[in-house]
Write an enzyme that holds these catalytic residues in place. Structure first.
Site, PDB file in Angstrom:
ATOM      1  CD  GLU A 194      -2.951   1.013   2.329  1.00  0.00           C
ATOM      2  OE1 GLU A 194      -3.858   1.860   2.385  1.00  0.00           O
ATOM      3  OE2 GLU A 194      -2.839   0.059   3.129  1.00  0.00           O
ATOM      4  N   GLY A 202       0.747   5.851  -1.169  1.00  0.00           N
ATOM      5  CA  GLY A 202      -0.096   7.034  -1.131  1.00  0.00           C
ATOM      6  C   GLY A 202      -1.222   6.988  -2.138  1.00  0.00           C
ATOM      7  CG  PHE A 203      -2.258   5.590  -6.763  1.00  0.00           C
ATOM      8  CD1 PHE A 203      -2.239   6.605  -7.704  1.00  0.00           C
ATOM      9  CD2 PHE A 203      -3.103   4.515  -6.959  1.00  0.00           C
ATOM     10  CE1 PHE A 203      -3.061   6.540  -8.819  1.00  0.00           C
ATOM     11  CE2 PHE A 203      -3.927   4.447  -8.065  1.00  0.00           C
ATOM     12  CZ  PHE A 203      -3.909   5.465  -9.003  1.00  0.00           C
ATOM     13  N   GLY A 204      -2.799   4.166  -3.222  1.00  0.00           N
ATOM     14  CA  GLY A 204      -3.780   3.175  -2.801  1.00  0.00           C
ATOM     15  C   GLY A 204      -3.133   1.823  -2.616  1.00  0.00           C
ATOM     16  CB  VAL A 205      -4.550  -1.430  -1.671  1.00  0.00           C
ATOM     17  CG1 VAL A 205      -4.033  -2.846  -1.415  1.00  0.00           C
ATOM     18  CG2 VAL A 205      -4.951  -0.772  -0.351  1.00  0.00           C
ATOM     19  CB  VAL A 206      -0.065  -2.602  -5.119  1.00  0.00           C
ATOM     20  CG1 VAL A 206       0.358  -3.358  -6.376  1.00  0.00           C
ATOM     21  CG2 VAL A 206       0.318  -1.132  -5.225  1.00  0.00           C
ATOM     22  CE  LYS A 215       0.320   2.988  -8.750  1.00  0.00           C
ATOM     23  NZ  LYS A 215       1.608   3.716  -8.609  1.00  0.00           N
ATOM     24  CG  ASP A 275       8.488   9.618  -5.054  1.00  0.00           C
ATOM     25  OD1 ASP A 275       9.275   9.956  -4.147  1.00  0.00           O
ATOM     26  OD2 ASP A 275       7.427   9.006  -4.836  1.00  0.00           O
TER      27      ASP A 275
END
Length: 884
Positions: free
Chosen positions: A585, A587-591, A605, A702
């Protein structure tokens, strides 16, 4: 001492078959039919499987049943090679790992000709040994200890005369990387013995690495034994039952002497001696002796540790010369007991000086071979080496043995190729000529061909390609590129080709319809002027502009278009089995883990509803990955953009991220210094492509160890492009933007000025370099210097390299390579961006670090365990040979 296979076949093995782990073992019964199930060897419990999936050539047979020899099952069958000069097994290994490799050969008159074969065996592109089975009724075996240079190991049988090569078994066992370390080269076994009057050989499961130990009983020795448990916990993991017996001289006042003959005379040998005190000594008893090799004191005043193994080994190889080799253990004047020794190993050095073909070229050509099932008999082993055995249809460039050859010409004409032109071709970094003519290739001519700077000839004639030829490729044709495209009826070199083709049809139609068009226009204008002016509030945002709500209006089209596969949300649910396996998981969400087309693994993702920047980053990442393609960038398989459901589907990277490997959270496997350099070099190549290979160039923004993912071969790929931004080409090299990135990795200059350049990525990459060097937190408040840059700078001023390096490496690295990497990292993290190198320079310097490490003269030795010690460097400038 000639090591006959008889030892392995009819010797009585002392084994405990049970719970021992065979993880990492490869045990192949060569010639076992592919439809037969794996089986456990009745002597030792090792599980053998058919070799059929590791080689596509050769035929199988069985030894003559009338032979009066007792063979284990794996030696009853064999594979022989009536076609081709070189036939190769291709085995998956881990680059940088040390392996014990054993190959066995039993002729057994399988063909009824009674002609003992002779042939060569190669390891990769280098000759290992001449195999001559003349008079070897029981067969023979060869052992070598070798560090894998890539993730694939080729074992090749090479025909040298009239007889056919054969092979009976292949056994590969991983060893600890801090054992059997050499200055250079690999180690061929001369002998491996334990001192005992037993007649039993010992191997797996007593020996967890499946080394075969033969008993040795010298005429001037006697033996002592114990039933007490021996602590064998040093790096070499000698079997306990071997350590429970030892040799001492029959005359307690005499030295214990072991001699053997060199073979060949100038052979260089490493010697490993294993000691354990197995007697209970009284208060007034001592055992102390000097270890002497070829008349030189090597280690004086040595006393074995009570019930615990201690290993002495030569740090440098020795040459015994024509007089032969001898080892003396001489009792010191203070000792009341004679010397003892439990076990000895001797290995001769074999130099595999020829480097394999460039790894990227090998990966590319093997990918093409497997994809198109190109079963050319010569396409086995190394593509370029040896030169007289190089693959047909390719040409290579050769510099010298210390430089990897590269493929410069690839002729796949008339090879039955179909589908689109494979993207893997761009992995050929030095390719000059590419011939794909007279196949059945379809689809467009890819733009990446124009980016392959070394290409001087491209022949695509005689295919079914379609569409327009990329302008960049046509521009290169004007600059001298030979571009052959004839024989593709649906392919054109002009952007107006479709219009030209239809002119004959369109002109009469347009002429006849002209009056109708005029009438329609007049009527339309009449209604337009009558229509009220639309209110701005009733207008939808144009397709190029995203709406503010991540779950944007369902009536509006997505704000980007893609040629990648677009999946529905229900398809995403199906591919992830309703999101049942989370990989991580961010910042975008769960993978989540998933499958596309049943067999292709993917990482999905899924955008979190609470992600404020999610849709913006989602859009940015899809648009970037639609137009960039590089072996060191994670590939986008597809995406989902359905209402409030946003998902990115990537290729699956089974080895997780670099951070997990450094922290030990991915199986506890410690990455070697060589592996770390290869990983960061891969990442650097991906970043270099973003900076110089994209139009316009891109800044990742990043770069960090969690965004460097590793595939099944530990090849690194950059991931997470949600923050990526393009930057201008020309004099204006920076853009003003809101600061984004990860604390600790963030460029201080960018943070202070908001001016973004590619040098911001360079700073972050420098932090990654310091991380792989030290394996320490980026920010640690408990340190005197909390930030890693400050801390490393402080350590450099103290000259304390050892404290900077990851202690898990146990000093197993080339000092020059390490210092160069540290200097490179510190230049990358310079506070002034103007003083930082560009990525092309970073790539070149990392290559130099890697070359220095892989060709280092001396390697560090593990001293983590007090159960081993190297001999002094300044005693020897010569080395050992073979036993009798």
């Amino acid at each position: 001492m000639k090591i006959h296979l008889l030892l392995a076949m009819i010797g009585t093995f002392v084994v405990i078959i049970g719970a021992q782990d065979q993880e990492g073992f490869i045990s192949l019964d060569c010639g076992l039919p592919s439809d037969e199930s794996p089986y456990d060897d009745s002597f030792n419990g090792l599980t053998f499987t058919s070799d059929s999936t590791f080689i596509q050539t050769g035929k199988i047979d069985s030894v003559d049943k009338d032979l009066n020899i007792n063979l284990s099952k794996q030696y009853l069958t064999l594979r022989y090679f009536p076609e081709g000069k070189r036939n190769c097994y291709s085995l998956d290994v881990k680059r940088g790992t040390t392996y014990l490799i054993v190959v066995s050969f039993v002729y057994g008159n399988y063909d009824g000709l009674n002609r003992d074969p002779n042939f060569d065996i190669h390891l990769g592109p280098n000759k290992w040994k001449r195999i001559d089975l003349d008079g070897e009724k029981e067969g023979t075996r060869e052992e070598i200890i070798h560090k894998a240079r890539s993730n694939s190991l080729d074992i090749c049988l090479v025909k040298t005369g009239e007889t056919l090569p054969i092979i009976s078994a292949i056994e590969i066992r991983p060893l600890r990387n801090n054992t059997y370390v050499t200055q250079s080269g690999s180690l061929m076994m001369s002998f491996r013995v334990y001192l005992s009057n037993s007649d039993a050989s010992i191997r797996y499961a007593d020996d967890v690495h499946d080394r075969i130990w033969s008993p040795f009983n010298g005429s001037s020795h006697t033996h002592i034994t114990t039933d007490l448990n021996i602590n064998n916990s040093n790096a070499y993991e000698i079997p306990k039952n071997i350590l429970q017996t030892a040799a001492i001289p029959r005359n307690a006042s005499a030295p214990l002497i072991i001699t053997w003959d060199p073979l060949p005379i100038n052979a260089e040998v490493y010697l490993y001696m294993h000691f354990a005190e197995i007697q209970t000594l009284e208060a007034n008893e001592t055992r102390q002796f000097d270890v002497i090799l070829r008349g030189n004191f090597n280690h004086s005043g040595f006393s074995p540790t009570k019930l615990k193994v201690f290993t002495l080994y030569t740090e440098e190889p020795m040459k015994c010369g024509s007089e032969g080799c001898y080892l003396q253990l001489v009792k010191t004047p203070n000792s009341t007991l004679p010397p003892l020794i439990n076990a000895i190993e001797a290995y001769s050095v074999i130099e595999f000086s020829q480097l394999e073909t460039s790894l990227s070229d090998v990966d590319a050509i093997k990918n093409i071979k497997n994809t198109y099932k190109l079963n050319k008999i010569t396409w086995q082993g190394d593509p370029c080496l040896p030169q007289d055995l190089s693959w047909e249809s390719i040409r290579c460039t050769y510099v010298d043995g210390s430089t990897s050859p590269t493929i410069i010409s690839l002729d796949l004409s008339k090879s039955g190729l179909n589908g689109s032109i494979p993207q893997i071709l761009q992995n050929f970094t030095q390719l000059q000529e590419l011939d794909l003519s007279n196949n059945s290739l379809t689809g467009p001519v890819p733009i990446f061909l124009a980016n392959m700077k070394t290409l001087s000839l491209i022949n695509l004639s005689g295919n079914n390609l379609s569409g327009s030829v990329p302008q960049a490729l046509l521009d290169k044709e004007k600059e001298g590129l030979v571009l052959k495209l004839e024989g593709n009826p649906d392919l054109c070199k002009s952007s107006f080709c479709n219009t030209e083709k239809k002119n004959k049809f369109l002109l009469p139609v347009i002429a006849s319809a002209a009056s109708l068009v005029i009438v329609v226009v007049v009527v339309a204008l009449f209604f337009v002027f009558r229509k009220k002016k639309a209110s701005p509030s009733n207008l939808h945002a144009p397709p190029s502009m995203p709406v503010s709500n991540p779950g944007h209006n369902s009536q509006s089209e997505s704000s980007f278009t893609s040629k990648k596969i677009r999946f529905t949300y229900s398809e995403v649910q199906e591919m992830t089995n309703n999101f049942d396996k989370a990989l991580g998981e961010g910042g975008f969400g769960v993978v989540y883990h998933g499958f596309v087309n049943v067999i292709e693994q993917v990482a999905v993702k899924l955008l979190s509803q609470s992600s404020s920047q999610g849709y913006k980053h989602f859009k940015a990442e899809v648009e970037l990955l639609m137009r960039v393609h590089h072996i060191n960038l994670v590939s986008l398989v597809g995406y989902c953009d359905e209402g409030e459901h946003l998902a990115l589907i990537y290729e699956y990277m089974p080895n997780g991220d670099l951070k997990q490997h450094l922290s030990g959270k991915h199986g506890g496997f410690v990455l070697s210094w060589e592996s770390r350099l290869k990983i960061v070099l891969d990442a650097a190549l991906g970043l270099e492509y973003l900076h110089t290979g994209c139009v316009p160039p891109m800044v990742h923004r990043d770069i960090k160890t969690t965004n460097i993912l590793l595939d099944q071969h530990l090849q690194a790929k950059l991931a997470d492009f949600g923050l990526s931004r393009s930057f201008p080409i020309g004099n204006e090299k920076n853009v003003s933007t809101v600061v984004a990135g990860t604390p600790g990795y963030l460029d201080p200059e960018y943070y202070q000025t908001n001016w973004l350049t590619e040098k911001s990525d360079i700073y972050s990459f420098g932090i990654v370099l310091l991380e792989i060097i030290s394996n320490r937190p980026i920010i640690q408040q408990s340190r005197e210097k909390p930030h890693i840059v400050e801390w490393v700078s402080f350590m450099i001023t103290k000259g304390d390299l050892r404290s900077i390096m990851d202690p898990n490496l146990h000093q197993d690295y080339d000092i020059g390579s390490v210092w160069k990497a540290i200097e490179l990292a510190m230049s990358c993290v310079s506070l002034s961006s103007a003083r930082r190198p560009n990525m092309s320079r970073v790539v070149n310097e990392l290559k130099e670090c890697l070359i220095s490490e892989t060709s280092r003269i001396g390697e560090g030795r593990d001293m983590e365990s007090k159960g081993s010690m190297e001999f002094s460097r300044d005693i020897y400038n010569e080395v050992i040979p073979q036993a009798r």
